[in-house]
Design a protein around this motif. Structure first.
Motif, short mmCIF file in Angstrom:
data_model
loop_
_atom_site.label_atom_id
_atom_site.label_comp_id
_atom_site.label_asym_id
_atom_site.label_seq_id
_atom_site.Cartn_x
_atom_site.Cartn_y
_atom_site.Cartn_z
N ARG A 1 38.91 59.12 19.16
CA ARG A 1 38.14 58.10 18.40
C ARG A 1 39.17 57.47 17.08
O ARG A 1 38.99 56.50 16.92
CB ARG A 1 36.95 58.63 17.65
CG ARG A 1 35.80 58.78 18.76
CD ARG A 1 34.61 59.09 17.81
NE ARG A 1 33.38 59.14 18.93
CZ ARG A 1 32.53 60.10 18.87
NH1 ARG A 1 32.63 61.12 17.84
NH2 ARG A 1 31.47 60.28 19.65
N ILE B 1 37.93 64.66 21.00
CA ILE B 1 37.07 63.34 20.85
C ILE B 1 37.55 62.78 19.45
O ILE B 1 37.51 61.48 19.61
CB ILE B 1 35.56 63.60 20.81
CG1 ILE B 1 35.20 64.27 22.27
CG2 ILE B 1 34.82 62.76 20.46
CD1 ILE B 1 33.86 64.82 22.39
N LEU C 1 32.56 57.04 24.07
CA LEU C 1 34.03 57.06 24.29
C LEU C 1 34.52 55.95 25.16
O LEU C 1 35.60 55.23 24.80
CB LEU C 1 34.51 58.17 24.61
CG LEU C 1 34.28 59.45 23.72
CD1 LEU C 1 34.57 61.00 24.33
CD2 LEU C 1 35.09 59.11 22.55
N LEU D 1 41.64 59.17 27.55
CA LEU D 1 40.34 59.49 28.09
C LEU D 1 39.89 60.11 29.27
O LEU D 1 39.02 60.82 29.16
CB LEU D 1 39.71 58.09 28.20
CG LEU D 1 38.10 57.56 28.67
CD1 LEU D 1 37.57 58.23 27.34
CD2 LEU D 1 37.89 56.11 29.04
#
Length: 83
Positions: A36, A32, A76, A48
């Motif tokens: 980011r 994650i 996200l 993703l």
């Protein structure tokens, strides 16, 4: 200390499961953070689905709450769309 054979086995099993859960949770958190931190939209879009899959797996195994998983996936997706 446990008095039964099954209780001793359960202690060993719990520790093994705890370590596995911790590893999977940490790996997902790192993925994650990596997502980011990406600036390139194509890279982020490629990463993703795998991150979403990892989050879904954690939720399915009750490592994270279903609502937390949904919030993470939503944020996200918004992040990737905004790139």
């Amino acid at each position: 200390m446990a008095n039964h054979k099954s209780a001793l086995k359960r202690i060993r099993r719990n520790e093994a499961v705890r370590l596995r859960n911790r590893y999977q949770h940490k790996t997902t958190r790192n993925a994650i953070k990596k997502l980011r931190g990406l600036e390139d939209k194509k890279e982020a879009e490629a990463l993703l689905p795998s991150v979403v899959s990892m989050i879904d797996r954690l939720a399915k195994r009750n490592i994270v709450h279903n609502n937390k998983a949904a919030n993470l996936k939503s944020k996200l997706a918004k992040h990737v769309a905004a790139l």
